[in-house]
Design a protein around this motif. Structure first.
Motif, PDB file in Angstrom:
ATOM      1  N   UNK A 165       1.085  -1.213   0.145  1.00  0.00           N
ATOM      2  CA  UNK A 165       0.274  -0.561  -0.191  1.00  0.00           C
ATOM      3  C   UNK A 165       1.205   1.061  -0.050  1.00  0.00           C
ATOM      4  N   UNK A 166       0.311   2.225  -0.460  1.00  0.00           N
ATOM      5  CA  UNK A 166       1.140   3.783  -0.329  1.00  0.00           C
ATOM      6  C   UNK A 166       0.796   4.874   1.075  1.00  0.00           C
ATOM      7  N   UNK A 167       1.293   4.420   1.378  1.00  0.00           N
ATOM      8  CA  UNK A 167       1.146   5.277   3.354  1.00  0.00           C
ATOM      9  C   UNK A 167       1.086   6.633   3.133  1.00  0.00           C
ATOM     10  N   UNK A 168       0.630   7.278   3.761  1.00  0.00           N
ATOM     11  CA  UNK A 168       0.443   9.272   3.814  1.00  0.00           C
ATOM     12  C   UNK A 168       0.313   8.913   5.766  1.00  0.00           C
ATOM     13  N   UNK A 169       0.570  10.002   6.451  1.00  0.00           N
ATOM     14  CA  UNK A 169      -0.040  10.579   7.857  1.00  0.00           C
ATOM     15  C   UNK A 169       0.203  11.598   8.363  1.00  0.00           C
ATOM     16  N   UNK A 170      -0.445  11.782   9.266  1.00  0.00           N
ATOM     17  CA  UNK A 170      -0.108  12.612  10.099  1.00  0.00           C
ATOM     18  C   UNK A 170      -0.069  12.939  11.431  1.00  0.00           C
ATOM     19  N   UNK A 171       0.286  13.693  11.784  1.00  0.00           N
ATOM     20  CA  UNK A 171       1.188  13.334  13.608  1.00  0.00           C
ATOM     21  C   UNK A 171       0.683  15.369  13.905  1.00  0.00           C
ATOM     22  N   UNK A 172       0.942  15.745  15.396  1.00  0.00           N
ATOM     23  CA  UNK A 172       0.975  16.958  15.999  1.00  0.00           C
ATOM     24  C   UNK A 172       1.958  17.438  15.446  1.00  0.00           C
ATOM     25  N   UNK A 173       2.938  17.291  15.208  1.00  0.00           N
ATOM     26  CA  UNK A 173       4.527  17.872  14.988  1.00  0.00           C
ATOM     27  C   UNK A 173       4.981  16.718  14.248  1.00  0.00           C
ATOM     28  N   UNK A 174       5.263  16.650  13.111  1.00  0.00           N
ATOM     29  CA  UNK A 174       5.627  15.855  12.215  1.00  0.00           C
ATOM     30  C   UNK A 174       7.008  15.883  11.819  1.00  0.00           C
TER      31      UNK A 174
END
Length: 328
Positions: A165-174
């Motif tokens: 899979x292609x995976x993208x993510x977000x977090x509070x402080x990248x």
């Protein structure tokens, strides 16, 4: 040392924790209301919730040990100055496995196919004189968006990459040093719309805070692809209940696997998990908050809780200490 386990979840951990204790303890088991009159004699409280009523009478309390990762039911202002606060993890692998399993089960309608075949109905290309069903999609080549790139999110990424899979993510402080190997993109809260619009699958692994409560409302869900599937293993309230239900009914998203809920049992007997009738929707996979209820999770948590009880007895700070505002 008097150690109290308050609430159904905590009480179920008591025997596992006892097996790892190295200090003599008197164990108290109670629900969250019944523990209040016992609090004056409690040194360590293992609980998912801490209330002002508990704090007002907690004269000996050294440690509030949450037997999970979430702190959303802990009233930190109610903690006496003598008490530390700690949580536990150890659930990453179990929950990550659930996310991938839920994506497969929901995306390929395993539940419906199983129920149909038990009735003798072949919803497949092997049925006689009926049209073949649409072909199933594969995870390979699809985009997984992850809201929250902490311990669980990172475990999910490693497994999703194994499915190509292609995976993208977000977090509070990248930029806080989290490994991003294999990710196509990692961003911050300002990139939420980008993740929603690109995801074929969306996994919610964020903690519930004032900024994440209701993070996915009508506007945000409308940004998702009509064929997208949502998996929530964090807290239900991150997705607005009415907006999520409407999106599922109207098929503005294709479906959802939900392991966390808006309503939990407070007594015996049936308890529907929300105000809206999610249980009537065929495009929802419902499980009763069990994604992390695995042997690995429980053993890791029991060991850490027992270690922190020993640390409290010795006057040492706990592992996974939660900083409290105004304290040094």
């Amino acid at each position: 040392m008097n150690v109290a386990f308050a609430g159904a979840f905590s009480v179920r951990m008591a025997e596992r924790v006892r097996a790892h204790l190295e200090v003599p303890c008197e164990i108290i088991l109670a629900d969250e209301a019944a523990i209040v009159p016992r609090m004056p004699d409690v040194d360590v409280l293992v609980t998912l919730a801490f209330t002002p009523e508990m704090g007002a009478v907690a004269r000996r309390l050294k440690l509030v040990q949450v037997p999970g990762a979430g702190l959303d039911r802990i009233d930190r202002a109610a903690l006496p100055s003598s008490a530390s606060l700690a949580n536990v993890y150890g659930h990453e692998v179990g929950i990550a496995e659930y996310v991938l399993g839920a994506m497969l089960a929901l995306g390929r309608s395993f539940g419906r196919l199983d129920a149909a075949l038990r009735r003798g109905t072949w919803e497949s290309q092997w049925a006689v004189d009926v049209p073949a069903p649409p072909v199933w999609l594969e995870l390979a080549g699809k985009t997984l968006g992850i809201l929250g790139y902490g311990r669980i999110g990172q475990c999910v990424v490693r497994r999703a990459l194994a499915f190509d899979m292609t995976v993208c993510a977000i977090r509070q402080n990248p930029l806080s040093g989290a490994a991003s190997d294999g990710l196509a993109f990692i961003g911050g809260p300002q990139d939420l719309d980008k993740i929603l619009a690109s995801a074929d699958y969306l996994a919610i692994t964020l903690p519930l805070t004032t900024s994440t409560r209701g993070l996915l409302g009508k506007r945000e869900l409308a940004l998702m692809k009509p064929g997208a599937l949502l998996v929530n293993v964090a807290r239900a309230e991150i997705a607005d209940e009415d907006a999520l239900y409407d999106a599922l009914v109207q098929r503005t998203i294709a479906g959802a696997a939900l392991d966390v809920w808006y309503r939990y049992p407070t007594g015996t007997g049936p308890t529907f998990p929300g105000r809206r009738p999610f249980h009537e929707l065929p495009n929802v996979l419902m499980t009763p908050h069990v994604a992390g209820w695995t042997e690995g999770t429980l053993e890791a948590r029991a060991k850490l809780i027992a270690e922190n009880i020993g640390r409290a007895a010795r006057g040492e700070p706990p592992l996974n200490l939660i900083p409290l505002a105004g304290r040094r």
